[in-house]
Design a protein around this motif. Structure first.
Motif, PDB file in Angstrom:
ATOM      1  N   ARG A  44       0.849  -1.211   0.000  1.00  0.00           N
ATOM      2  CA  ARG A  44       0.000   0.000   0.000  1.00  0.00           C
ATOM      3  C   ARG A  44       0.876   1.250   0.000  1.00  0.00           C
ATOM      4  O   ARG A  44       0.605   2.218  -0.732  1.00  0.00           O
ATOM      5  N   ILE A  45       1.929   1.238   0.800  1.00  0.00           N
ATOM      6  CA  ILE A  45       2.842   2.389   0.850  1.00  0.00           C
ATOM      7  C   ILE A  45       3.510   2.583  -0.510  1.00  0.00           C
ATOM      8  O   ILE A  45       3.623   3.719  -1.012  1.00  0.00           O
ATOM      9  N   ASN A  46       3.931   1.499  -1.140  1.00  0.00           N
ATOM     10  CA  ASN A  46       4.564   1.608  -2.467  1.00  0.00           C
ATOM     11  C   ASN A  46       3.587   2.134  -3.504  1.00  0.00           C
ATOM     12  O   ASN A  46       3.966   2.953  -4.369  1.00  0.00           O
ATOM     13  N   ASP A  47       2.338   1.689  -3.463  1.00  0.00           N
ATOM     14  CA  ASP A  47       1.340   2.187  -4.419  1.00  0.00           C
ATOM     15  C   ASP A  47       1.093   3.678  -4.232  1.00  0.00           C
ATOM     16  O   ASP A  47       0.992   4.437  -5.214  1.00  0.00           O
ATOM     17  N   LEU A  48       0.983   4.117  -2.976  1.00  0.00           N
ATOM     18  CA  LEU A  48       0.784   5.555  -2.718  1.00  0.00           C
ATOM     19  C   LEU A  48       2.002   6.363  -3.160  1.00  0.00           C
ATOM     20  O   LEU A  48       1.851   7.477  -3.686  1.00  0.00           O
TER      21      LEU A  48
END
Length: 138
Positions: free
Chosen positions: A103-107
């Motif tokens: 999720r952090i990488n996608d954001l």
């Protein structure tokens, strides 16, 4: 049709058995003794059935009070219960951490795309700009 034939065969078998039982009462004692001994001989020659094989684990159902490494009271038995639970909890924790990192990488990818674009970030907050993008897609 097969059912009717089976019913007739069964009825015939019952009638034969009934007739044999009635006539057996009128047989002499010597004949009955010979028939009984013949039956005993036939049963003695009968093939023995194979014994049933069943797996039994020591101490599972009856409880194990002896000093051994098996059973729920030994340290190895307790470790055998706790270890799978510990692996399960660690696995679930690992999955949660992996999903959070994704999720952090996608954001971060979205942030990089917004910052690398020619439009200022305030343009994305404008409702008119969203309507403009939706019209262009159609």
């Amino acid at each position: 049709m097969n059912y009717a034939k089976e019913a007739r065969d069964l009825d015939f078998a019952y009638k034969v058995r009934h007739a044999l039982n009635e006539s057996a009462e009128n047989l002499p004692v010597a004949t009955l003794d010979r028939l009984a001994s013949a039956r005993a001989i036939a049963l003695s020659r009968k093939k023995q059935e194979a014994p049933a094989v069943a797996l039994a684990f020591r101490g599972i159902l009856a409880g194990n009070t002896g000093l051994s490494f098996q059973g729920p009271t030994s340290w190895l038995g307790k470790f055998g219960v706790v270890l799978p639970l510990l692996v399960l909890v660690m696995g679930l924790f690992g999955i949660y951490e992996y999903e959070q990192q994704q999720r952090i990488n996608d954001l971060a990818e979205i942030d990089v795309a917004v910052l690398a674009d020619e439009l200022p970030p305030d343009a994305y907050l404008d409702t008119g700009f969203s309507a403009f993008l939706n019209k262009e897609e159609e």
